[in-house]
Design an enzyme around this catalytic site. Structure first.
Site, PDB file in Angstrom:
ATOM      1  N   HIS A 117       0.825  -1.207   0.000  1.00 32.27           N
ATOM      2  CA  HIS A 117       0.000   0.000   0.000  1.00 32.27           C
ATOM      3  C   HIS A 117       0.861   1.260   0.000  1.00 32.27           C
ATOM      4  O   HIS A 117       0.384   2.337  -0.357  1.00 32.27           O
ATOM      5  CB  HIS A 117      -0.916  -0.017   1.229  1.00 32.27           C
ATOM      6  CG  HIS A 117      -2.193   0.750   1.037  1.00 32.27           C
ATOM      7  ND1 HIS A 117      -2.367   1.683   0.046  1.00 32.27           N
ATOM      8  CD2 HIS A 117      -3.371   0.721   1.728  1.00 32.27           C
ATOM      9  CE1 HIS A 117      -3.592   2.195   0.126  1.00 32.27           C
ATOM     10  NE2 HIS A 117      -4.207   1.631   1.138  1.00 32.27           N
ATOM     11  N   ASP A 175      -8.047 -11.030 -18.521  1.00 29.23           N
ATOM     12  CA  ASP A 175      -7.858 -12.339 -19.158  1.00 29.23           C
ATOM     13  C   ASP A 175      -6.362 -12.610 -19.253  1.00 29.23           C
ATOM     14  O   ASP A 175      -5.654 -11.982 -20.046  1.00 29.23           O
ATOM     15  CB  ASP A 175      -8.500 -12.332 -20.547  1.00 29.23           C
ATOM     16  CG  ASP A 175      -8.383 -13.667 -21.257  1.00 29.23           C
ATOM     17  OD1 ASP A 175      -7.700 -14.577 -20.733  1.00 29.23           O
ATOM     18  OD2 ASP A 175      -8.959 -13.809 -22.351  1.00 29.23           O
TER      19      ASP A 175
END
Length: 437
Positions: free
Chosen positions: A162, A376
């Site tokens: 983060h 994908d």
């Protein structure tokens, strides 16, 4: 004890673990990536996403080589992710690389999808979200774990520090990785790395413990996280119910679902000694700045919108209105004004940090409209997108359902509060608790 028995049939066996470096060395003039003030105050945690793929004929050992090669090429574009943090001011983009793990899961993917549980999902991660990050200089910025199930299904988990990335940064990376792995020219070359230090100047944060004030909350270590799914038709009905009120004409999906959850929590909190009720939403700033920043640029480019509810009586239209108002305030002028001085002096948030005992804070972080379901990697689009992120000590992590019409909420509360929340009639009217995928 019960959890150990419940998951005894699921074992994650590491097949291989390696460090993958960028496919091309980072030029010397780009070796230092400055952390902004927002990066400095980001939680010391990894932000994970898990993409689940059905078995297909496209899955083979060749896919593994393609994924690794594409991962290496993607790191070249997102080169800070292959570096290491130095001090609290910058990342040394030294091409030390990112962790890449392949694992075998000794069960079918349906074991997880029949009732997703955060403890099971954590086992599919390359590192836990709250893994100790004290030794930042030795920690990878990015880690991936590709999990192969007995049935042939695959779950790809990606965890990013983060300190260098928010949710938008994460989705930008996995989209680019997917495009390269499928042989698509992704055109993400410029604008990935942007210097945000002029917008959020680095600060001397010595002695400031921003997140520790919440960790000192006595409920922090006694929390429960459960998944609540608001399907599309229920969200539409909820939006209709909350429309045409005195505070707001028609709420968005996020405003409506957030208001419902916040209201359920506030209703149970009315007997507590907490004086003020606040809902916090993390808001992406990239398109709200003037000029706007590229949507695919990395970093913590977010602001926390704070909605305050002064009354004891729960009014869902009013709560939605307050949320809408707090988010609508955020534009370029507002951001420049708020961050003109200190990154940690943000009005209401600063008050809560200084005196958390008087404030009842419910946090929201939304990945709705993030195109994770379009990722994908060479074997189709995901059948489900999950996370193992807890918004502590109380809050909800929001994601789209697969059709994009509903919202999945991973809600974290104290054990006592969760017992009341999951039985709240308003919640049960619109949400399904831990349903099958």
């Amino acid at each position: 004890m019960n959890q150990a028995k419940e998951y005894v049939n699921m074992e994650v066996q590491i097949i291989s673990q390696e460090i993958i470096k960028p496919s091309a060395p980072t030029p010397h003039h780009l070796r230092t990536y400055k952390l902004s003030g927002k990066d400095q105050i980001a939680a010391l945690a990894y932000v994970p996403v898990i993409l689940f793929y059905s078995p297909t004929n496209e899955m083979s050992s060749k896919n593994s080589d393609y994924l690794k090669k594409a991962f290496s090429e993607t790191l070249t574009l997102f080169y800070p992710f292959a570096g290491r943090i130095k001090d609290v001011l910058f990342i040394d983009c030294n091409d030390d690389g990112a962790t890449y793990i392949e694992a075998h899961v000794t069960c079918n993917m349906s074991v997880i999808l029949q009732q997703p549980d955060i403890h099971q999902l954590e086992q599919l991660l390359p590192c836990k979200p709250d893994e100790n990050l004290d030794e930042l200089s030795t920690r990878v910025m990015l880690a991936v774990q590709v999990n192969y199930f007995d049935c042939g299904g695959i779950a790809v988990s990606v965890s990013i520090s983060h300190r260098v990335a928010d949710g938008s940064s994460l989705v930008s990376f996995v989209k680019c990785w997917a495009a390269i792995s499928c042989g698509v020219d992704h055109h993400i070359v410029d604008g990935v790395v942007v210097d945000c230090t002029s917008l959020f100047p680095p600060q001397d944060l010595s002695g400031i413990k921003l997140h520790e004030s919440f960790r000192n909350d006595n409920t922090y270590c006694k929390t429960v996280t459960k998944r609540f799914v608001f399907y599309g038709p229920k969200v539409a009905a909820l939006r209709g119910k909350l429309s045409n009120g005195p505070y707001l004409d028609r709420p968005t999906r996020i405003e409506a679902v957030s208001a419902l959850m916040w209201g359920a929590f506030v209703g149970e909190e009315n007997e507590s000694k907490k004086v003020y009720k606040v809902a916090a939403h993390n808001v992406d700033l990239r398109k709200r700045l003037d000029p706007p920043l590229p949507q695919h640029c990395i970093g913590n480019i977010i602001h926390t919108a704070m909605a305050k509810w002064p009354a004891k009586v729960v009014d869902y239209n009013g709560l939605a209105g307050k949320i809408h108002e707090s988010i609508s305030l955020i534009n370029n002028d507002y951001i420049c004004q708020v961050y003109a001085d200190s990154i940690t002096d943000q009005g209401l948030l600063a008050q809560i940090v200084k005196d958390p005992n008087n404030w009842s804070l419910f946090g929201f972080s939304s990945w709705c409209k993030f195109p994770f379901y379009e990722v994908d990697l060479g074997f189709g689009k995901p059948i489900w997108v999950g996370t193992a992120m807890r918004l502590m000590p109380r809050g909800a992590f929001l994601l789209d359902t697969r059709d994009g019409e509903g919202i999945e909420a991973w809600v974290t509360l104290s054990e006592e509060a969760m017992l009341k929340f999951e039985k709240n009639p308003d919640i049960l009217a619109y949400a399904s608790v831990s349903p099958r995928i």
